[in-house]
Each structure stands twice: as C-alpha cells, then as structure tokens.
Design a protein around this motif. Structure first.
Motif, short mmCIF file in Angstrom:
data_model
loop_
_atom_site.label_atom_id
_atom_site.label_comp_id
_atom_site.label_asym_id
_atom_site.label_seq_id
_atom_site.Cartn_x
_atom_site.Cartn_y
_atom_site.Cartn_z
N ILE A 83 36.75 45.29 46.50
CA ILE A 83 36.57 44.00 46.74
C ILE A 83 35.32 43.45 45.94
CG2 ILE A 83 36.63 42.36 47.70
CD1 ILE A 83 37.66 42.70 49.81
N GLY A 84 36.45 42.76 44.49
CA GLY A 84 35.13 43.37 43.41
C GLY A 84 33.75 41.92 43.34
N GLU A 85 32.81 41.81 42.49
CA GLU A 85 32.01 40.86 42.82
C GLU A 85 32.22 39.79 43.09
OE1 GLU A 85 28.15 39.93 40.86
OE2 GLU A 85 28.62 41.59 39.99
N SER A 86 31.56 38.80 44.07
CA SER A 86 31.99 37.30 44.26
C SER A 86 33.81 36.77 44.12
CB SER A 86 31.19 36.51 42.83
OG SER A 86 30.18 36.66 42.87
N ALA A 87 34.09 38.15 45.07
CA ALA A 87 35.44 37.24 45.53
C ALA A 87 35.16 36.36 46.34
CB ALA A 87 36.47 38.94 45.06
N LEU A 88 36.81 36.18 47.06
CA LEU A 88 37.11 35.33 47.67
C LEU A 88 37.97 35.56 48.92
CD1 LEU A 88 35.53 31.31 48.87
CD2 LEU A 88 37.58 32.51 49.94
N ILE A 89 38.29 36.09 49.70
CA ILE A 89 39.19 36.99 50.36
C ILE A 89 39.68 35.81 52.09
CG2 ILE A 89 40.77 38.99 51.87
CD1 ILE A 89 39.58 39.15 48.62
N GLY A 90 40.62 34.94 51.48
CA GLY A 90 40.44 33.88 52.37
C GLY A 90 41.18 33.94 53.80
N ASN A 91 40.68 33.15 54.83
CA ASN A 91 40.94 33.56 56.17
C ASN A 91 42.66 33.76 56.31
OD1 ASN A 91 38.73 31.64 56.74
ND2 ASN A 91 39.55 30.26 57.04
N GLY A 92 42.19 34.41 57.49
CA GLY A 92 43.76 34.81 57.43
C GLY A 92 44.21 36.30 56.51
N ALA A 93 43.83 36.71 55.46
CA ALA A 93 44.36 37.70 54.74
C ALA A 93 43.86 39.09 54.77
CB ALA A 93 43.34 37.15 53.33
N ILE A 94 45.13 39.78 54.17
CA ILE A 94 45.23 40.95 54.44
C ILE A 94 45.17 41.86 52.91
CG2 ILE A 94 46.75 43.23 55.13
CD1 ILE A 94 47.97 41.19 57.21
N VAL A 95 44.50 43.01 53.12
CA VAL A 95 44.19 43.44 51.57
C VAL A 95 44.39 45.35 51.99
CG1 VAL A 95 42.68 43.72 49.58
CG2 VAL A 95 42.67 41.79 51.36
N LEU A 96 45.52 45.51 51.66
CA LEU A 96 45.52 47.11 51.66
C LEU A 96 44.92 48.17 51.14
CD1 LEU A 96 49.15 46.18 53.30
CD2 LEU A 96 47.05 46.37 54.93
N ASP A 97 45.65 49.29 51.70
CA ASP A 97 45.02 50.07 50.80
C ASP A 97 45.51 50.86 49.92
OD1 ASP A 97 46.45 50.85 53.51
OD2 ASP A 97 45.29 52.36 54.11
N GLY A 98 44.38 51.30 48.97
CA GLY A 98 44.16 51.07 47.27
C GLY A 98 44.49 50.02 45.97
N ALA A 99 44.73 49.05 47.20
CA ALA A 99 44.09 47.58 46.31
C ALA A 99 42.89 47.38 45.63
CB ALA A 99 44.58 46.32 47.18
N VAL A 100 42.71 47.23 44.26
CA VAL A 100 41.74 46.41 43.72
C VAL A 100 41.91 44.96 43.53
CG1 VAL A 100 39.90 46.88 41.45
CG2 VAL A 100 41.24 48.36 43.13
N ILE A 101 40.72 44.34 43.87
CA ILE A 101 40.45 42.58 44.06
C ILE A 101 38.92 42.54 42.71
CG2 ILE A 101 40.42 40.42 44.76
CD1 ILE A 101 42.48 41.89 46.35
N GLY A 102 39.78 41.82 41.63
CA GLY A 102 39.02 41.77 40.39
C GLY A 102 37.79 41.06 40.78
N ALA A 103 37.07 41.20 39.94
CA ALA A 103 35.56 40.67 40.49
C ALA A 103 35.50 38.38 40.29
CB ALA A 103 34.72 40.33 39.28
N ARG A 104 35.23 37.61 41.02
CA ARG A 104 35.69 36.09 40.99
C ARG A 104 36.71 36.07 41.21
NH1 ARG A 104 31.89 33.05 39.98
NH2 ARG A 104 33.48 31.64 38.91
#
Length: 174
Positions: free
Chosen positions: A91-112
């Motif tokens: 999970i990249g810098e300053s990202a926000l994962i909202g309530n109840g969200a699921i982020v699974l194996d090998g995923a890449v979430i960009g900054a902000r």
C-alpha cells in the motif's frame, strides 16, 4: 498490548508508536515512528514480514497477514480503516483503505489512492496513484478529487492526533 514471538522472530515497535492494549502483533512485524494500531487489530507475520511505515494508522478490528515468505508493506501515512483485511500486498504512501475493504495477495495500491469502503482489490491488481478504486471486485477506477481527496489529504493527521490523545489518557476501568 500483546506482542508474540513466532519461530524466533519478534515484533519491533518504535517507542513513539502507539499500540492499543487490545491489538495483537505476532512474528516478524516492524512498526515505525508515529504509527497507531487500534483496538482489536491483529498483525500476524508468521509466514513473512509486515512493515508498517512511519505515520500509518491501522484502525479497529483490521487484520494484516502475509504469506509465502513475502513482505507486506503499509506505506508512510497510510490509513487502513475499520475492519479491513490487508493480505500480502503493498500500500503506497498516504493511501486510504476504506472501512471494510479487502486488499489481497500481490496487489499494489498507488500513493494517495482511496480504496472505497467495502471494495475488494483482487490478487495481483495494480491500482494507480491519485485514484479511487470502487466495487467488489474493485474494477471501477476514477480520479481522486472532491471529498475523496479531502479524506486522503487529512485522515492520517487526524489519527496521528487522536493516537496521542489515547496514549495520554486511556485507562483500564475495572
């Protein structure tokens, strides 16, 4: 706050991090300065390493886990909302994962980036920076703007202050 060693690897927590007394950290966990880990959170690094970078906050009842000898990294000033599942991803810098969200194996979430409440980011997905990911699975990607941008801009600072207040005043009531 329960900290548990697993197969000789123990959590390392910066002295200026705040860990709620009911959070549980197991194994090869690294918690940097000004991180807050809230009530009921489980961070279990028994099959790899989990690194939570400076200023991040992991909110109530979320679960972080890693598998296969990998590294799960939560970037600086990230917010992981209430009751999220973060599994073996980046999970990249300053990202926000909202309530109840699921982020699974090998995923890449960009900054902000904002992963919307209840969204599911499927294995191996790449969510670009400065965007909003919506849906389950999270296939709708829109630019980060308006209210979503305000949440990304301010949430980490709000939780940084709130963690200091908890650290100063939370007491067990018998």
């Amino acid at each position: 706050m329960p900290l548990y060693s697993f197969e000789g690897k123990s959590p390392v927590v910066h002295p200026e991090a705040w860990i709620a007394p009911t959070a549980t950290l197991v194994g090869d966990v690294v918690v940097e300065k000004d991180v807050s880990i809230w009530y009921g959170v489980v961070v279990r690094a028994d099959l790899g390493r989990i690194v939570i970078r400076e200023g991040a906050n992991i909110q109530d009842n979320s679960v972080l886990h890693v598998g296969g000898g990998n590294v799960c990294e939560v970037g600086p000033n990230v917010t992981v909302g209430h009751q999220c599942l973060v599994h073996d991803c980046t999970i990249g810098e300053s990202a926000l994962i909202g309530n109840g969200a699921i982020v699974l194996d090998g995923a890449v979430i960009g900054a902000r980036t904002l992963v919307a409440a209840g969204a599911t980011v499927t294995p191996g997905s790449q969510i670009p920076g400065e965007s909003v990911a919506l849906g389950s699975p999270a296939k709708k990607i829109v630019p980060l703007e308006g209210t979503a941008k305000l949440f990304v801009d301010h949430n980490a600072a709000v939780y940084h202050d709130l963690a200091r207040r908890h650290a100063a005043s939370v007491e067990l009531v018998e």
